[in-house]
Design an enzyme around this catalytic site. Sequence first.
Site, PDB file in Angstrom:
ATOM      1  N   ASP A   8       0.811  -1.235   0.000  1.00 46.95           N
ATOM      2  CA  ASP A   8       0.000   0.000   0.000  1.00 46.95           C
ATOM      3  C   ASP A   8       0.848   1.291   0.000  1.00 46.95           C
ATOM      4  O   ASP A   8       1.552   1.586   0.976  1.00 46.95           O
ATOM      5  CB  ASP A   8      -0.937   0.046   1.221  1.00 46.95           C
ATOM      6  CG  ASP A   8      -1.892  -1.148   1.279  1.00 46.95           C
ATOM      7  OD1 ASP A   8      -1.495  -2.247   0.857  1.00 46.95           O
ATOM      8  OD2 ASP A   8      -3.022  -0.971   1.774  1.00 46.95           O
ATOM      9  N   GLU A  39      -4.452   2.027  -2.917  1.00 47.03           N
ATOM     10  CA  GLU A  39      -5.695   2.485  -2.265  1.00 47.03           C
ATOM     11  C   GLU A  39      -5.507   3.690  -1.346  1.00 47.03           C
ATOM     12  O   GLU A  39      -6.465   4.369  -1.029  1.00 47.03           O
ATOM     13  CB  GLU A  39      -6.364   1.345  -1.486  1.00 47.03           C
ATOM     14  CG  GLU A  39      -5.623   0.963  -0.223  1.00 47.03           C
ATOM     15  CD  GLU A  39      -6.522   0.367   0.863  1.00 47.03           C
ATOM     16  OE1 GLU A  39      -7.708   0.156   0.628  1.00 47.03           O
ATOM     17  OE2 GLU A  39      -5.994   0.122   1.958  1.00 47.03           O
ATOM     18  N   ASN A  40      -4.269   3.921  -0.904  1.00 43.39           N
ATOM     19  CA  ASN A  40      -4.014   5.050   0.003  1.00 43.39           C
ATOM     20  C   ASN A  40      -3.115   6.109  -0.640  1.00 43.39           C
ATOM     21  O   ASN A  40      -2.531   6.931   0.061  1.00 43.39           O
ATOM     22  CB  ASN A  40      -3.352   4.566   1.290  1.00 43.39           C
ATOM     23  CG  ASN A  40      -4.072   3.423   1.955  1.00 43.39           C
ATOM     24  OD1 ASN A  40      -3.592   2.300   1.964  1.00 43.39           O
ATOM     25  ND2 ASN A  40      -5.232   3.686   2.498  1.00 43.39           N
ATOM     26  N   ASN A  67     -10.486  -1.406   0.484  1.00 41.42           N
ATOM     27  CA  ASN A  67     -11.621  -0.695   1.070  1.00 41.42           C
ATOM     28  C   ASN A  67     -11.569   0.815   0.850  1.00 41.42           C
ATOM     29  O   ASN A  67     -12.594   1.481   0.867  1.00 41.42           O
ATOM     30  CB  ASN A  67     -11.717  -1.001   2.572  1.00 41.42           C
ATOM     31  CG  ASN A  67     -10.413  -0.724   3.295  1.00 41.42           C
ATOM     32  OD1 ASN A  67      -9.349  -1.211   2.890  1.00 41.42           O
ATOM     33  ND2 ASN A  67     -10.474   0.044   4.362  1.00 41.42           N
ATOM     34  N   HIS A  68     -10.367   1.387   0.631  1.00 41.39           N
ATOM     35  CA  HIS A  68     -10.275   2.849   0.445  1.00 41.39           C
ATOM     36  C   HIS A  68     -10.453   3.300  -1.004  1.00 41.39           C
ATOM     37  O   HIS A  68     -10.311   4.488  -1.291  1.00 41.39           O
ATOM     38  CB  HIS A  68      -8.936   3.365   0.978  1.00 41.39           C
ATOM     39  CG  HIS A  68      -8.887   3.422   2.479  1.00 41.39           C
ATOM     40  ND1 HIS A  68      -9.695   4.265   3.212  1.00 41.39           N
ATOM     41  CD2 HIS A  68      -8.159   2.728   3.375  1.00 41.39           C
ATOM     42  CE1 HIS A  68      -9.458   4.093   4.508  1.00 41.39           C
ATOM     43  NE2 HIS A  68      -8.534   3.156   4.638  1.00 41.39           N
ATOM     44  N   HIS A 151      -6.827  -8.308  -0.046  1.00 41.24           N
ATOM     45  CA  HIS A 151      -6.832  -7.136   0.821  1.00 41.24           C
ATOM     46  C   HIS A 151      -7.697  -7.463   2.027  1.00 41.24           C
ATOM     47  O   HIS A 151      -8.934  -7.461   1.949  1.00 41.24           O
ATOM     48  CB  HIS A 151      -7.406  -5.960   0.031  1.00 41.24           C
ATOM     49  CG  HIS A 151      -7.136  -4.642   0.660  1.00 41.24           C
ATOM     50  ND1 HIS A 151      -5.926  -4.006   0.556  1.00 41.24           N
ATOM     51  CD2 HIS A 151      -7.914  -3.842   1.416  1.00 41.24           C
ATOM     52  CE1 HIS A 151      -5.978  -2.868   1.221  1.00 41.24           C
ATOM     53  NE2 HIS A 151      -7.162  -2.739   1.756  1.00 41.24           N
ATOM     54  N   HIS A 176      -3.371  -4.322   3.171  1.00 37.85           N
ATOM     55  CA  HIS A 176      -4.341  -3.638   4.044  1.00 37.85           C
ATOM     56  C   HIS A 176      -3.827  -3.377   5.463  1.00 37.85           C
ATOM     57  O   HIS A 176      -4.146  -2.327   6.013  1.00 37.85           O
ATOM     58  CB  HIS A 176      -5.670  -4.399   4.132  1.00 37.85           C
ATOM     59  CG  HIS A 176      -6.662  -3.787   5.093  1.00 37.85           C
ATOM     60  ND1 HIS A 176      -7.257  -2.570   4.855  1.00 37.85           N
ATOM     61  CD2 HIS A 176      -7.135  -4.208   6.287  1.00 37.85           C
ATOM     62  CE1 HIS A 176      -8.078  -2.279   5.874  1.00 37.85           C
ATOM     63  NE2 HIS A 176      -8.009  -3.255   6.755  1.00 37.85           N
ATOM     64  N   HIS A 178      -0.774  -2.806   6.415  1.00 32.67           N
ATOM     65  CA  HIS A 178       0.359  -1.875   6.345  1.00 32.67           C
ATOM     66  C   HIS A 178       1.560  -2.335   7.185  1.00 32.67           C
ATOM     67  O   HIS A 178       2.460  -1.534   7.438  1.00 32.67           O
ATOM     68  CB  HIS A 178      -0.040  -0.449   6.744  1.00 32.67           C
ATOM     69  CG  HIS A 178      -1.007   0.186   5.787  1.00 32.67           C
ATOM     70  ND1 HIS A 178      -1.203   1.540   5.732  1.00 32.67           N
ATOM     71  CD2 HIS A 178      -1.815  -0.337   4.844  1.00 32.67           C
ATOM     72  CE1 HIS A 178      -2.105   1.824   4.813  1.00 32.67           C
ATOM     73  NE2 HIS A 178      -2.498   0.693   4.263  1.00 32.67           N
TER      74      HIS A 178
HETATM   75 FE   LIG Z   1      -4.084   0.381   2.846  1.00 31.49          FE
HETATM   76 FE   LIG Z   2      -7.227  -1.188   3.178  1.00 32.61          FE
END
Ligand SMILES: [Fe+2]
Ligand SMILES: [Fe+2]
Length: 288
Positions: A8, A39-40, A67-68, A151, A176, A178
């Site tokens: 990520d 995603e981030n 999810n992000h 994820h 996810h 991290h």
């Molecule tokens: Fe993430």
């Molecule tokens: Fe995530």
Amino acid sequence: MNILFIGDIVGRPGRELIRKGLRALVEHHAVDLTIANAENAAAGFGVTKDIGDALLDWGVDVMTSGNHIWDKKEVLPYIAGEPRLLRPANYPAGVPGRGSYVAHTGDGRAVGVINVMGRVFMLNIDDPFTAVLAEIDALRHKTRVIVVDFHAEATSEKIAMGWHLDGKATLVVGTHTHVQTADDRILPNGTAYITDAGMTGPHDAIIGMEREAALARFLNGMPARLEPATANPRLNGVLVSADEATGRATSMTRLSYSEHDLAALASRTGAPLAAAESRISSPERRTR
Ligand SMILES: [Fe+2]
Ligand SMILES: [Fe+2]
């Protein structure tokens, strides 16, 4: 074939590691294809067209997410028109975007990439274990080499996915949390597995966010606005070698590079630095 998977990417510090270090990393490890979880990438929450396009320009071949993915509204038209940006395949039917993509190396070899998301302590979407088999079936006639970004939050669910896909995927890589895990291994039927690839972003932080606000949430239980931190940026990921005739992984290495490590690599390899991200309109201020 050598495949690099990058954990990520968080905010500008994460993106800068990609801009400054990815070409050197690719040259040093003779990487044929690079996949990164994005995603981030936009200030810790979501991804925008400017940022996604920049990551692709700097050498990322396929972006996965989680999810992000929906945090920035402008991702909706972007993901509709950019097949190299994936969202988890097990979102319900009709959700914009796609959950898989067949990428090609510079010399034309195909690599299937699938993104699915767990349900333990996460959104209760469709069953990822069923969805991933359907995606693999759909890609199987195009390539033996298949990478699955799972994820998910729970280590048990992720390890279960590793065993579920042993012999069916080349790499099952968790994202996810991290936090890079030390359980990288090649399972008996040739699937490389790691519970989490880790995070490409600031590590003197709480999973990429400024410590003060993130810690305060635990101290007083009140909401606090999270901003990406900046200190101690590191690029985390895994490097997997695959036999493309069988789809089996032949080796797997965990990677964790500091900014300094990447600069040293860049000076050794002479890889050119990618252009600065001048055309990116300040997403750091547009957190949800
Ligand atoms: Fe993430
Ligand atoms: Fe995530």
